[in-house]
Design a protein around this motif. Structure first.
Motif, PDB file in Angstrom:
ATOM      1  N   SER A  59      15.337  -3.682 -18.705  1.00 57.12           N
ATOM      2  CA  SER A  59      16.506  -3.714 -17.829  1.00 57.12           C
ATOM      3  C   SER A  59      16.362  -2.741 -16.671  1.00 57.12           C
ATOM      4  CB  SER A  59      17.775  -3.392 -18.636  1.00 57.12           C
ATOM      5  OG  SER A  59      17.978  -4.337 -19.657  1.00 57.12           O
ATOM      6  N   ARG A  60      15.753  -1.593 -16.905  1.00 56.76           N
ATOM      7  CA  ARG A  60      15.597  -0.600 -15.830  1.00 56.76           C
ATOM      8  C   ARG A  60      14.592  -1.049 -14.789  1.00 56.76           C
ATOM      9  NH1 ARG A  60      15.649   3.410 -20.090  1.00 56.76           N
ATOM     10  NH2 ARG A  60      13.383   3.548 -19.918  1.00 56.76           N
ATOM     11  N   TRP A  61      13.659  -1.918 -15.185  1.00 56.74           N
ATOM     12  CA  TRP A  61      12.619  -2.349 -14.250  1.00 56.74           C
ATOM     13  C   TRP A  61      13.050  -3.489 -13.328  1.00 56.74           C
ATOM     14  CZ3 TRP A  61       7.713  -2.623 -17.884  1.00 56.74           C
ATOM     15  CH2 TRP A  61       7.361  -1.315 -18.230  1.00 56.74           C
ATOM     16  N   ILE A  62      14.144  -4.139 -13.607  1.00 55.43           N
ATOM     17  CA  ILE A  62      14.533  -5.343 -12.853  1.00 55.43           C
ATOM     18  C   ILE A  62      14.975  -4.974 -11.437  1.00 55.43           C
ATOM     19  CG2 ILE A  62      16.122  -7.298 -12.760  1.00 55.43           C
ATOM     20  CD1 ILE A  62      16.358  -7.079 -15.800  1.00 55.43           C
ATOM     21  N   PRO A  63      14.364  -5.551 -10.403  1.00 50.30           N
ATOM     22  CA  PRO A  63      14.820  -5.307  -9.030  1.00 50.30           C
ATOM     23  C   PRO A  63      16.247  -5.806  -8.824  1.00 50.30           C
ATOM     24  CG  PRO A  63      12.633  -6.301  -9.052  1.00 50.30           C
ATOM     25  CD  PRO A  63      13.168  -6.396 -10.440  1.00 50.30           C
ATOM     26  N   LYS A  64      16.928  -5.244  -7.837  1.00 48.03           N
ATOM     27  CA  LYS A  64      18.324  -5.599  -7.586  1.00 48.03           C
ATOM     28  C   LYS A  64      18.460  -6.874  -6.766  1.00 48.03           C
ATOM     29  CE  LYS A  64      19.607  -1.940  -9.778  1.00 48.03           C
ATOM     30  NZ  LYS A  64      20.161  -2.080 -11.139  1.00 48.03           N
TER      31      LYS A  64
END
Length: 330
Positions: A77-82
């Motif tokens: 989840s922390r790696w997902i681009p916005k």
């Protein structure tokens, strides 16, 4: 006392019904097919397909277990681009880093959605992860050693279909389609095994569970495929394979019914190499991991019915059109 989940029983019913219909309607008219020559061919074909596929199924189960036990969901989840396009590209390639078989994909994605992963990103991961990963690529390359372009085409079409569907869902779906009332998957079994015997024991337990869970689908698929190859009249297969529309629909329907693991379906597809066009084999290998009978049941449980049916249509349409277009290159 443990009870069997409907989602573990129902996926077995369609292949079993297919086999029963074949036996009742077909074999009485061709009793000579039970001759020893045919049975020897059937056994040889079945064992050959099964032995080629088993190492890749085991490798996929082991890698999935390592991910389950050692990689927290929050990391993804922390790696997902916005932004949507980079996020979709990230999800398309996530399977390269975390190869998860489709058999364990939906419980994992359900947890990720509850932890904040956008639905359109989760769908892209569901579609691309079981295909675009090193284990599946290696299995496909081994199954089509004399036609490596089929392995490249499978990866390319899977990427294109997942990317396109991700964009369509991002643009057209504004409300959450997830059934939030469902009980959350927390990986309780894995934590229980870890508490009893440590993480290494949990890896082995999870690997064995997933291997045997996938194995029953693999065995049914190998039985049906060996039966089709042995008992079905070659002229009938050639007639289906020679019909442009019929070959694609037949292979896509077969992929849906067999519910094979993505690490083994290439070996089944390779047995049709000389009777069906290459594009229809690509359709078989791309549609199956994205949408088969067992996955359809789990997707219906995860998403609201209207959205699930919309997703099924998008997958089937994109795979069909894409495989027809890619057959021009092949």
């Amino acid at each position: 006392m443990t009870t069997l989940s409907p989602f573990k029983i129902v996926p077995l019913l369609l292949p079993a019904a297919f086999l029963i219909i074949l036996l009742v309607l077909w074999l009485p008219e061709r009793i000579e097919l039970l001759d020893n020559v045919y049975m020897d061919t059937f056994k040889t074909s079945f064992v050959g397909i099964l032995l080629e596929a088993l190492p890749f199924v085991l490798a996929g189960a082991l890698l999935s277990s390592l991910l389950q036990v050692f990689v927290p969901d929050e990391v993804l989840s922390r790696w997902i681009p916005k932004k949507p396009v980079p996020a979709i590209l990230f999800a398309c390639l996530l399977g390269v880093i975390f190869p998860v078989c489709e058999c364990g994909m939906i419980p994992l994605v359900r947890r990720l959605i509850h932890k904040g992963m956008p639905v359109y990103v989760a769908i892209v991961f569901i579609l691309s992860g079981p295909i675009i990963n090193p284990v599946v690529y290696g299995a496909t390359f081994m199954a089509f050693r004399s036609h490596p372009d089929l392995a490249y085409a499978r990866m390319g079409l899977a990427f294109a279909v997942a990317f396109l569907i991700g964009l369509i869902v991002y643009v057209t779906v504004k409300k959450s389609p997830v059934r939030w009332s469902m009980e959350r998957e927390t990986g309780g079994n894995a934590h229980l095994h870890a508490a009893r015997g440590g993480r290494l024991a949990s890896v082995f337990v999870h690997t064995s569970d997933e291997f045997f869970d996938m194995g029953k689908y693999l065995i049914i698929g190998c039985l049906l495929t060996a039966g089709i190859q042995t008992f079905m009249v070659r002229e009938s297969l050639s007639a289906i394979g020679g019909h442009p529309l019929g070959s694609y629909l037949f292979m896509m329907g077969l992929a849906f019914a067999l519910s094979l693991c993505s690490t083994s379906d290439a070996f089944v597809a390779s047995t049709f190499l000389h009777t069906f066009p290459a594009g229809s084999l690509i359709a078989f290998m791309v549609l199956g991991p994205m949408l088969d009978f067992k996955n359809a049941m789990m997707l219906m449980a995860l998403f609201k019915t209207k959205f699930a049916l919309y997703l099924f249509f998008l997958i089937a349409a994109c795979v069909f059109v894409g495989s027809v277009l890619i057959s021009v290159w092949l």
